[in-house]
Every structure is written in C-alpha cells, then in structure tokens.
Design a protein around this motif. Sequence first.
Motif, PDB file in Angstrom:
ATOM      1  N   CYS A   5     -49.267  53.237 -13.025  1.00  0.00           N
ATOM      2  CA  CYS A   5     -47.971  53.522 -12.407  1.00  0.00           C
ATOM      3  C   CYS A   5     -46.832  52.856 -13.173  1.00  0.00           C
ATOM      4  CB  CYS A   5     -47.966  53.037 -10.960  1.00  0.00           C
ATOM      5  SG  CYS A   5     -49.113  53.939  -9.907  1.00  0.00           S
ATOM      6  N   VAL A   6     -45.665  53.479 -13.116  1.00  0.00           N
ATOM      7  CA  VAL A   6     -44.487  52.918 -13.770  1.00  0.00           C
ATOM      8  C   VAL A   6     -43.777  51.910 -12.881  1.00  0.00           C
ATOM      9  CG1 VAL A   6     -44.110  54.899 -15.282  1.00  0.00           C
ATOM     10  CG2 VAL A   6     -43.012  54.840 -13.033  1.00  0.00           C
ATOM     11  N   GLN A   7     -44.098  51.906 -11.582  1.00  0.00           N
ATOM     12  CA  GLN A   7     -43.455  51.001 -10.641  1.00  0.00           C
ATOM     13  C   GLN A   7     -44.324  50.853  -9.412  1.00  0.00           C
ATOM     14  OE1 GLN A   7     -41.284  48.800 -10.480  1.00  0.00           O
ATOM     15  NE2 GLN A   7     -39.419  49.341  -9.416  1.00  0.00           N
ATOM     16  N   SER A   8     -44.234  49.675  -8.773  1.00  0.00           N
ATOM     17  CA  SER A   8     -44.888  49.443  -7.488  1.00  0.00           C
ATOM     18  C   SER A   8     -43.822  49.023  -6.493  1.00  0.00           C
ATOM     19  CB  SER A   8     -45.936  48.332  -7.595  1.00  0.00           C
ATOM     20  OG  SER A   8     -47.036  48.772  -8.329  1.00  0.00           O
ATOM     21  N   ILE A   9     -43.844  49.622  -5.323  1.00  0.00           N
ATOM     22  CA  ILE A   9     -42.924  49.265  -4.252  1.00  0.00           C
ATOM     23  C   ILE A   9     -43.781  48.772  -3.099  1.00  0.00           C
ATOM     24  CG2 ILE A   9     -41.181  50.111  -2.647  1.00  0.00           C
ATOM     25  CD1 ILE A   9     -40.433  52.186  -4.802  1.00  0.00           C
ATOM     26  N   LYS A  10     -43.526  47.527  -2.683  1.00  0.00           N
ATOM     27  CA  LYS A  10     -44.361  46.898  -1.658  1.00  0.00           C
ATOM     28  C   LYS A  10     -43.491  46.314  -0.559  1.00  0.00           C
ATOM     29  CE  LYS A  10     -47.263  45.289  -5.418  1.00  0.00           C
ATOM     30  NZ  LYS A  10     -47.739  44.108  -6.132  1.00  0.00           N
ATOM     31  N   GLY A  11     -43.942  46.477   0.669  1.00  0.00           N
ATOM     32  CA  GLY A  11     -43.311  45.798   1.787  1.00  0.00           C
ATOM     33  C   GLY A  11     -41.968  46.343   2.215  1.00  0.00           C
ATOM     34  N   MET A  12     -41.645  47.562   1.871  1.00  0.00           N
ATOM     35  CA  MET A  12     -40.358  48.154   2.241  1.00  0.00           C
ATOM     36  C   MET A  12     -40.504  49.141   3.396  1.00  0.00           C
ATOM     37  SD  MET A  12     -38.515  46.471   0.191  1.00  0.00           S
ATOM     38  CE  MET A  12     -36.952  47.221   0.478  1.00  0.00           C
ATOM     39  N   GLY A  13     -41.662  49.139   4.022  1.00  0.00           N
ATOM     40  CA  GLY A  13     -41.894  50.057   5.126  1.00  0.00           C
ATOM     41  C   GLY A  13     -41.911  51.501   4.637  1.00  0.00           C
ATOM     42  N   LEU A  14     -41.600  52.409   5.541  1.00  0.00           N
ATOM     43  CA  LEU A  14     -41.589  53.822   5.176  1.00  0.00           C
ATOM     44  C   LEU A  14     -40.467  54.149   4.194  1.00  0.00           C
ATOM     45  CD1 LEU A  14     -42.420  55.424   8.640  1.00  0.00           C
ATOM     46  CD2 LEU A  14     -43.943  55.061   6.698  1.00  0.00           C
ATOM     47  N   ASP A  15     -39.432  53.313   4.132  1.00  0.00           N
ATOM     48  CA  ASP A  15     -38.343  53.519   3.182  1.00  0.00           C
ATOM     49  C   ASP A  15     -38.842  53.412   1.740  1.00  0.00           C
ATOM     50  OD1 ASP A  15     -35.483  53.993   2.792  1.00  0.00           O
ATOM     51  OD2 ASP A  15     -35.485  51.983   1.908  1.00  0.00           O
ATOM     52  N   GLY A  16     -39.984  52.779   1.537  1.00  0.00           N
ATOM     53  CA  GLY A  16     -40.561  52.684   0.199  1.00  0.00           C
ATOM     54  C   GLY A  16     -40.833  54.054  -0.414  1.00  0.00           C
ATOM     55  N   TYR A  17     -41.172  55.019   0.406  1.00  0.00           N
ATOM     56  CA  TYR A  17     -41.415  56.373  -0.111  1.00  0.00           C
ATOM     57  C   TYR A  17     -40.116  56.995  -0.621  1.00  0.00           C
ATOM     58  CZ  TYR A  17     -46.049  56.004   1.866  1.00  0.00           C
ATOM     59  OH  TYR A  17     -47.324  55.594   2.137  1.00  0.00           O
ATOM     60  N   ARG A  18     -39.024  56.784   0.118  1.00  0.00           N
ATOM     61  CA  ARG A  18     -37.727  57.284  -0.338  1.00  0.00           C
ATOM     62  C   ARG A  18     -37.323  56.579  -1.633  1.00  0.00           C
ATOM     63  NH1 ARG A  18     -32.826  55.736  -0.498  1.00  0.00           N
ATOM     64  NH2 ARG A  18     -33.199  53.856   0.699  1.00  0.00           N
ATOM     65  N   GLN A  19     -37.546  55.276  -1.700  1.00  0.00           N
ATOM     66  CA  GLN A  19     -37.212  54.527  -2.905  1.00  0.00           C
ATOM     67  C   GLN A  19     -38.012  55.031  -4.104  1.00  0.00           C
ATOM     68  OE1 GLN A  19     -37.327  50.277  -2.389  1.00  0.00           O
ATOM     69  NE2 GLN A  19     -36.388  50.415  -0.378  1.00  0.00           N
ATOM     70  N   ALA A  20     -39.263  55.384  -3.882  1.00  0.00           N
ATOM     71  CA  ALA A  20     -40.091  55.915  -4.974  1.00  0.00           C
ATOM     72  C   ALA A  20     -39.538  57.239  -5.484  1.00  0.00           C
ATOM     73  CB  ALA A  20     -41.536  56.087  -4.504  1.00  0.00           C
ATOM     74  N   ILE A  21     -39.097  58.095  -4.580  1.00  0.00           N
ATOM     75  CA  ILE A  21     -38.529  59.380  -4.990  1.00  0.00           C
ATOM     76  C   ILE A  21     -37.236  59.163  -5.775  1.00  0.00           C
ATOM     77  CG2 ILE A  21     -37.453  61.509  -4.118  1.00  0.00           C
ATOM     78  CD1 ILE A  21     -39.559  61.335  -1.803  1.00  0.00           C
ATOM     79  N   VAL A  22     -36.385  58.260  -5.295  1.00  0.00           N
ATOM     80  CA  VAL A  22     -35.140  57.964  -6.006  1.00  0.00           C
ATOM     81  C   VAL A  22     -35.447  57.390  -7.388  1.00  0.00           C
ATOM     82  CG1 VAL A  22     -33.087  56.479  -5.993  1.00  0.00           C
ATOM     83  CG2 VAL A  22     -33.770  57.665  -3.909  1.00  0.00           C
TER      84      VAL A  22
END
Length: 82
Positions: A33-50
């Motif tokens: 993966c190019v990035q890991s997003i952890k502990g941001m709740g469901l907003d992490g999915y939006r952050q991944a798309i952005v």
Amino acid sequence: ALKAVAIPAVEVHISDIDKREAFRQISYTAPACVQSIKGMGLDGYRQAIVYLNDMLINKRTGAYESYSKGQYNKIRKHPQFF
C-alpha cells in the motif's frame, strides 16, 4: 494480490491497530500500500478516497498532497507508482 495488479492502494483500519493487541498490529497488506490510515473511524475510508484522488490527479507533478487527520500534507511520491 495487491502487488500483482500494480495499482495504488490505501490500507484503512477503523481503529488504531497500533494501540491494540500485538497480533492485530501485524499487517500483511501494508507493504503493498502507498498509505495506511488508522484510527480515524469510518472517516478513514473517505480520507483514503481523497488521498488516492489527489495522488492520481497530481502524479505528473512529482509530488502529491494527502488528506491526513484533517490537514493536507506534502507527501513524497512513491517510486513504484510513478
């Protein structure tokens, strides 16, 4: 499988796995993966798309910006994907 398709991917964890049990801290997908997003709740999915959107739009510039914890931060390009 992620490495086989050669497209950028972001790993998303609703909870912060680094603060959980040791066996949950092992990630088999992170190296692909190019990035890991952890502990941001469901907003992490939006952050991944952005993040992926910004990365793909700006990939010709040599750098891209990522939405991370509510702020845009300059991120070095990942050589595997450019």
